[in-house]
Design an enzyme around this catalytic site. Structure first.
Site, PDB file in Angstrom:
ATOM      1  N   LEU A 112      -1.907   0.262  14.566  1.00  0.00           N
ATOM      2  CA  LEU A 112      -1.308  -0.171  15.964  1.00  0.00           C
ATOM      3  C   LEU A 112      -1.242   1.213  17.021  1.00  0.00           C
ATOM      4  O   LEU A 112      -0.739   1.290  17.755  1.00  0.00           O
ATOM      5  CB  LEU A 112       0.020  -0.713  16.071  1.00  0.00           C
ATOM      6  CG  LEU A 112       0.407  -2.010  15.169  1.00  0.00           C
ATOM      7  CD1 LEU A 112       1.783  -2.287  15.039  1.00  0.00           C
ATOM      8  CD2 LEU A 112      -0.430  -2.965  15.924  1.00  0.00           C
ATOM      9  N   ILE A 160      -2.884  -3.012   7.312  1.00  0.00           N
ATOM     10  CA  ILE A 160      -1.470  -2.883   6.578  1.00  0.00           C
ATOM     11  C   ILE A 160      -0.395  -2.077   7.582  1.00  0.00           C
ATOM     12  O   ILE A 160      -0.126  -0.820   7.503  1.00  0.00           O
ATOM     13  CB  ILE A 160      -1.506  -1.829   5.409  1.00  0.00           C
ATOM     14  CG1 ILE A 160      -2.321  -0.454   5.797  1.00  0.00           C
ATOM     15  CG2 ILE A 160      -2.245  -2.610   4.186  1.00  0.00           C
ATOM     16  CD1 ILE A 160      -2.532   0.406   4.788  1.00  0.00           C
ATOM     17  N   LYS A 206       3.175  -1.016   9.216  1.00  0.00           N
ATOM     18  CA  LYS A 206       4.283  -0.528   8.510  1.00  0.00           C
ATOM     19  C   LYS A 206       5.541  -0.718   9.467  1.00  0.00           C
ATOM     20  O   LYS A 206       5.457  -0.306  10.545  1.00  0.00           O
ATOM     21  CB  LYS A 206       4.128   0.851   8.410  1.00  0.00           C
ATOM     22  CG  LYS A 206       5.233   1.740   7.677  1.00  0.00           C
ATOM     23  CD  LYS A 206       5.303   2.938   8.003  1.00  0.00           C
ATOM     24  CE  LYS A 206       6.165   3.516   8.991  1.00  0.00           C
ATOM     25  NZ  LYS A 206       6.261   4.815   9.547  1.00  0.00           N
ATOM     26  N   SER A 207       6.737  -0.985   8.765  1.00  0.00           N
ATOM     27  CA  SER A 207       7.858  -0.995   9.540  1.00  0.00           C
ATOM     28  C   SER A 207       9.022  -1.037   8.381  1.00  0.00           C
ATOM     29  O   SER A 207       8.877  -1.445   7.456  1.00  0.00           O
ATOM     30  CB  SER A 207       7.961  -2.335  10.438  1.00  0.00           C
ATOM     31  OG  SER A 207       9.247  -2.194  11.019  1.00  0.00           O
ATOM     32  N   VAL A 208      10.160  -0.572   8.850  1.00  0.00           N
ATOM     33  CA  VAL A 208      11.394  -0.877   7.868  1.00  0.00           C
ATOM     34  C   VAL A 208      12.386  -1.698   8.585  1.00  0.00           C
ATOM     35  O   VAL A 208      13.433  -1.993   7.885  1.00  0.00           O
ATOM     36  CB  VAL A 208      11.935   0.697   7.712  1.00  0.00           C
ATOM     37  CG1 VAL A 208      11.096   1.476   7.084  1.00  0.00           C
ATOM     38  CG2 VAL A 208      12.525   1.232   9.151  1.00  0.00           C
ATOM     39  N   ARG A 217      10.901  -7.003  12.675  1.00  0.00           N
ATOM     40  CA  ARG A 217       9.501  -6.367  12.779  1.00  0.00           C
ATOM     41  C   ARG A 217       8.646  -6.845  11.649  1.00  0.00           C
ATOM     42  O   ARG A 217       7.272  -6.989  11.814  1.00  0.00           O
ATOM     43  CB  ARG A 217       9.523  -4.979  13.245  1.00  0.00           C
ATOM     44  CG  ARG A 217       8.113  -4.468  13.568  1.00  0.00           C
ATOM     45  CD  ARG A 217       7.580  -4.801  14.889  1.00  0.00           C
ATOM     46  NE  ARG A 217       8.722  -4.890  15.978  1.00  0.00           N
ATOM     47  CZ  ARG A 217       8.904  -3.661  16.788  1.00  0.00           C
ATOM     48  NH1 ARG A 217       7.972  -2.600  16.826  1.00  0.00           N
ATOM     49  NH2 ARG A 217       9.814  -3.742  17.738  1.00  0.00           N
ATOM     50  N   TYR A 244       3.090  10.114  -0.390  1.00  0.00           N
ATOM     51  CA  TYR A 244       4.147   9.376   0.328  1.00  0.00           C
ATOM     52  C   TYR A 244       5.329   9.637  -0.537  1.00  0.00           C
ATOM     53  O   TYR A 244       6.562   9.282   0.222  1.00  0.00           O
ATOM     54  CB  TYR A 244       3.908   7.842   0.598  1.00  0.00           C
ATOM     55  CG  TYR A 244       2.816   7.333   1.234  1.00  0.00           C
ATOM     56  CD1 TYR A 244       1.869   8.317   1.729  1.00  0.00           C
ATOM     57  CD2 TYR A 244       2.433   5.996   1.081  1.00  0.00           C
ATOM     58  CE1 TYR A 244       0.845   8.044   2.698  1.00  0.00           C
ATOM     59  CE2 TYR A 244       1.259   5.717   1.761  1.00  0.00           C
ATOM     60  CZ  TYR A 244       0.367   6.626   2.422  1.00  0.00           C
ATOM     61  OH  TYR A 244      -0.788   6.145   3.215  1.00  0.00           O
ATOM     62  N   ASN A 295       5.128  -8.950  12.226  1.00  0.00           N
ATOM     63  CA  ASN A 295       3.886  -8.538  11.856  1.00  0.00           C
ATOM     64  C   ASN A 295       3.125  -9.451  10.885  1.00  0.00           C
ATOM     65  O   ASN A 295       1.838  -9.478  10.966  1.00  0.00           O
ATOM     66  CB  ASN A 295       3.996  -7.298  11.201  1.00  0.00           C
ATOM     67  CG  ASN A 295       4.179  -6.186  12.009  1.00  0.00           C
ATOM     68  OD1 ASN A 295       4.310  -6.211  13.249  1.00  0.00           O
ATOM     69  ND2 ASN A 295       4.495  -4.845  11.802  1.00  0.00           N
ATOM     70  N   HIS A 333      -7.749   9.590  -1.554  1.00  0.00           N
ATOM     71  CA  HIS A 333      -6.931   9.652  -0.232  1.00  0.00           C
ATOM     72  C   HIS A 333      -7.922  10.068   0.852  1.00  0.00           C
ATOM     73  O   HIS A 333      -7.760   9.680   1.982  1.00  0.00           O
ATOM     74  CB  HIS A 333      -5.716  10.268  -0.334  1.00  0.00           C
ATOM     75  CG  HIS A 333      -4.659   9.871   0.601  1.00  0.00           C
ATOM     76  ND1 HIS A 333      -3.160   9.632   0.183  1.00  0.00           N
ATOM     77  CD2 HIS A 333      -4.835   9.387   1.574  1.00  0.00           C
ATOM     78  CE1 HIS A 333      -2.486   9.486   1.135  1.00  0.00           C
ATOM     79  NE2 HIS A 333      -3.353   9.117   2.325  1.00  0.00           N
ATOM     80  N   ASP A 383       0.820  -1.143   0.110  1.00  0.00           N
ATOM     81  CA  ASP A 383       0.031   0.228  -0.102  1.00  0.00           C
ATOM     82  C   ASP A 383       0.805   1.217  -0.036  1.00  0.00           C
ATOM     83  O   ASP A 383       1.718   1.488   0.998  1.00  0.00           O
ATOM     84  CB  ASP A 383      -0.873  -0.178   1.307  1.00  0.00           C
ATOM     85  CG  ASP A 383      -1.879   1.180   1.215  1.00  0.00           C
ATOM     86  OD1 ASP A 383      -2.880   0.993   0.936  1.00  0.00           O
ATOM     87  OD2 ASP A 383      -1.338   2.477   1.788  1.00  0.00           O
TER      88      ASP A 383
END
Length: 276
Positions: A190, A229, A231-233, A237, A50, A241, A108, A45
């Protein structure tokens, strides 16, 4: 890892758990999406806002995963609403993503003060009719905004992506979605850096089931029937998830989590937010 799919109102399948890239710099996006695809995610997504669609596209191109196994979402921003601007925004997004057909295109925000979301939706209907998009939907729409689309246009939105977490479970809006065949998708699942992950209700459940608080909350979303959805980089993690399909919550767990509702928003109010 195989993620179960839900069926949109036009028969298209969407993986119930996807990978979000909000606030991920474009320079880091390719590596993050690469890690997600390696962990088993097949739903990505992104959004024009972004500024990382190119990074998403690069990760998809290098992965070599068959296109029909991937589900890609992007969104048209407020300043590009209206029939012709929305078409142009879509074309630019597709060039950055390197795709011929998009799986899901979203408005959006409703941006009601601009009063362009109906014309934007008509542009989406054309893209859908022309086969450029497999499904069309909205994000951050309230019942009144959705009802206007139902009254004035032809295609029922397939999905509404909204802020949704234990503090803001969006019960009324989810009921509206269910009544009209619209799937609910949760962003900020979260509660984005809030206190939910350390709440005693969540940590107690996590201790009992041997999972992290984040995994408990993601499982809660899945059992509600939401598309979600996270999110993490961080590769660890990212993998954590998606590892949420081999345990369940009890009805008592759901009742306890329901008690966390405060109505607190992390993001803007959709009834007033119109920033271009």
């Amino acid at each position: 890892m195989t993620v179960p799919a839900l069926t949109l109102n036009n028969g298209v399948q969407i993986p119930q758990l996807g990978f979000g890239v909000f606030l991920v710099p474009d320079t880091e996006t390719q590596a993050a999406v690469r890690a997600a695809l390696q962990a088993g995610y097949r739903h990505i997504d992104t959004a024009k806002l972004y500024q990382n669609e190119a990074g998403v596209g690069a990760a998809i191109a290098e992965a070599g995963i068959p296109r029909d196994e991937l589900f890609v979402t992007t969104k048209v921003w407020n300043s590009e609403q209206g029939f012709d601007p929305a078409i142009a925004s879509f074309e630019a997004s597709m060039e950055r993503l390197g795709l011929d057909v998009l799986d899901l295109l979203l408005i959006h925000w409703p941006a009601p003060d601009l009063d362009r979301y109906v014309d934007t939706w008509r542009a989406f209907e054309k893209l859908y009719a022309d086969g450029r998009v497999r499904a069309i939907g909205v994000s951050n729409f309230q019942p009144a905004h959705l009802q206007r689309l139902l009254d004035e246009t032809d295609v029922v939105p397939a999905i509404n992506q909204i802020e949704l977490h234990p503090l803001l479970p969006q019960n009324e809006l989810r009921a509206f979605h269910a009544e009209h065949g619209i799937l609910t998708e949760a962003w900020s699942p979260l509660a984005r850096g809030g206190s939910v992950l350390t709440d005693p209700v969540i940590t107690s459940i996590a201790g009992r089931v041997g999972r992290t608080p984040a995994q408990v909350i993601l499982r809660w979303h899945l059992e509600l029937g939401n598309v979600v959805i996270p999110k993490s980089v961080t590769p660890a993690r990212i993998a954590e998830n998606i590892d949420v399909f081999d345990f369940s919550l009890t009805s008592d767990d759901h009742q306890a989590i329901a008690g966390l509702e405060t109505g607190e928003r992390i993001g803007p109010d959709p009834d007033t937010f119109s920033r271009g």
